[in-house]
Design a protein around this motif. Structure first.
Motif, short mmCIF file in Angstrom:
data_model
loop_
_atom_site.label_atom_id
_atom_site.label_comp_id
_atom_site.label_asym_id
_atom_site.label_seq_id
_atom_site.Cartn_x
_atom_site.Cartn_y
_atom_site.Cartn_z
N GLU A 80 31.16 38.46 31.24
CA GLU A 80 31.75 37.78 32.42
C GLU A 80 32.95 37.13 32.19
N GLY A 81 33.84 37.23 32.94
CA GLY A 81 35.14 36.42 32.95
C GLY A 81 34.91 35.18 33.07
N ASP A 82 35.98 34.44 32.52
CA ASP A 82 36.01 32.86 32.56
C ASP A 82 36.16 32.42 33.93
N GLY A 83 36.90 33.00 34.60
CA GLY A 83 37.07 32.41 36.00
C GLY A 83 35.57 32.38 36.74
N SER A 84 34.99 33.72 36.65
CA SER A 84 33.74 33.89 37.27
C SER A 84 32.51 32.91 36.70
N LEU A 129 33.12 29.95 35.71
CA LEU A 129 33.61 28.56 35.89
C LEU A 129 32.95 28.29 37.45
N MET A 130 32.79 29.25 38.09
CA MET A 130 32.33 29.31 39.43
C MET A 130 30.84 28.98 39.24
N SER A 131 30.00 29.22 38.34
CA SER A 131 28.44 29.18 38.22
C SER A 131 28.18 28.42 37.05
N ASP A 178 37.59 35.36 28.02
CA ASP A 178 38.48 34.42 28.48
C ASP A 178 39.98 34.65 28.28
N ASN A 179 40.66 35.04 29.53
CA ASN A 179 41.92 35.31 29.54
C ASN A 179 42.78 34.09 30.10
N GLY A 180 41.96 33.12 30.44
CA GLY A 180 42.73 31.97 31.02
C GLY A 180 43.35 31.91 32.34
N VAL A 181 42.76 33.14 33.02
CA VAL A 181 43.25 33.43 34.47
C VAL A 181 42.40 34.21 35.30
N TYR A 182 42.65 34.20 36.52
CA TYR A 182 41.96 34.90 37.66
C TYR A 182 42.91 36.26 37.71
N GLN A 183 42.51 36.94 36.66
CA GLN A 183 43.68 38.11 36.60
C GLN A 183 43.74 39.01 37.76
N ILE A 184 42.52 39.41 38.24
CA ILE A 184 42.65 40.55 39.34
C ILE A 184 42.95 40.05 40.56
N THR A 185 43.25 38.83 40.74
CA THR A 185 43.67 38.11 42.02
C THR A 185 45.11 37.78 42.06
C1 TPP Z 1 33.07 34.03 45.51
C2 TPP Z 1 34.02 34.52 45.13
N1 TPP Z 1 35.37 33.84 45.24
C3 TPP Z 1 36.45 34.40 45.24
C4 TPP Z 1 36.49 35.82 44.95
C5 TPP Z 1 38.05 36.57 44.70
N2 TPP Z 1 37.96 37.02 43.26
C6 TPP Z 1 37.77 38.29 43.04
S1 TPP Z 1 38.08 38.40 41.35
C7 TPP Z 1 38.62 36.95 41.03
C8 TPP Z 1 39.10 36.49 39.75
C9 TPP Z 1 37.99 36.72 38.85
O1 TPP Z 1 38.46 36.09 37.61
P1 TPP Z 1 37.70 36.20 36.15
O2 TPP Z 1 36.41 36.26 36.20
O3 TPP Z 1 38.45 35.34 35.22
O4 TPP Z 1 38.10 37.80 35.82
P2 TPP Z 1 39.56 38.32 35.53
O5 TPP Z 1 39.95 38.72 36.78
O6 TPP Z 1 40.42 37.51 34.78
O7 TPP Z 1 39.22 39.63 34.56
C10 TPP Z 1 38.61 36.15 42.42
C11 TPP Z 1 39.33 34.94 42.46
C12 TPP Z 1 35.31 36.54 44.98
N3 TPP Z 1 35.38 37.91 44.72
N4 TPP Z 1 34.17 36.00 44.92
#
Ligand code: TPP
Length: 200
Positions: free
Chosen positions: A76-80, A82-84, A105-112
């Protein structure tokens, strides 16, 4: 936290997959986590989450509880995550010995668009996991440390959470965006599902 090296998700995913010799289930979160899992070579026991962030760990927990003899890995990514964050407390409470979690953990929501996550500044995801009750939560120092920490059976000794500081190289392949196909293959790969229902 001391200063762990920034590693590469694609390389470490390959390293992890090469260690899976017992049909372990791997559940990868949306975007880059599952792109690199797919790039490492599709396996029938892979599940690629599409669309919603934060569900790799909850799904992996469910699989680990349903099939306690099978090793289960969540990526799992760090941003994801953090959401749960609440799922960490649930995992600590259930304490599945067959669950391993890797947080990229790349410290960013990279894909967006590389917006910064809280782990880039104030939050230490391994400390959060430990505070939630997952005692075996560790930062990975480097590739050799990752290799050593995963040199184990995946169906025992958990739950284990590894935080990995990674670079911002994007995922290396695109998972087919076909939820039914992904679900059906995974259920077959786990030897489950209603007869005749899984024709993909
Ligand atoms: C519930 C939800 N909120 C927002 C999004 C939009 N979104 C898709 S991927 C992403 C970033 C994911 O970040 P991370 O898990 O850290 O992975 P990374 O892209 O850095 O590899 C976002 C904000 C989504 N798909 N689902």
């Amino acid at each position: 936290m001391s200063d762990p090296k920034r590693m590469n998700r694609a390389e470490l995913t390959k390293l992890l997959v090469a260690k899976l010799t017992r049909e372990e289930a791997v559940i990868a979160g949306i975007g880059n986590s599952n792109f690199d899992l797919y790039a490492a070579g599709h396996r029938p026991q892979n599940f690629y989450m599409l669309g919603s962030m934060g569900l790799a760990c909850p799904i992996a927990l469910g699989v680990a509880m349903a099939q306690p003899e099978r090793g289960v890995v969540a990526l799992e990514g760090d941003g994801s995550l953090l959401m749960s964050l609440g799922c960490l407390s649930t995992i600590a409470s259930v304490a599945p010995r067959n669950l391993t979690i890797v947080v990229w953990d790349n410290g960013v929501y990279q894909i967006t668009g590389k917006q910064k996550t809280a782990t880039a500044s104030v939050s230490d995801i391994v400390a959060v996991a430990r505070g939630a009750g997952i005692a075996q939560s560790h930062w990975v120092a480097d590739e050799a440390d990752f290799d050593r920490r995963l040199d184990r059976r995946f169906d025992a000794g958990g739950p284990l959470l590894l935080g990995v500081k990674i670079d911002d190289r994007p995922g290396t392949a695109q998972t087919p965006r076909d939820p039914s196909l992904i679900r059906n293959r995974f259920m077959k790969g786990l030897g489950t599902g209603r007869a005749g229902a899984l024709d993909a």
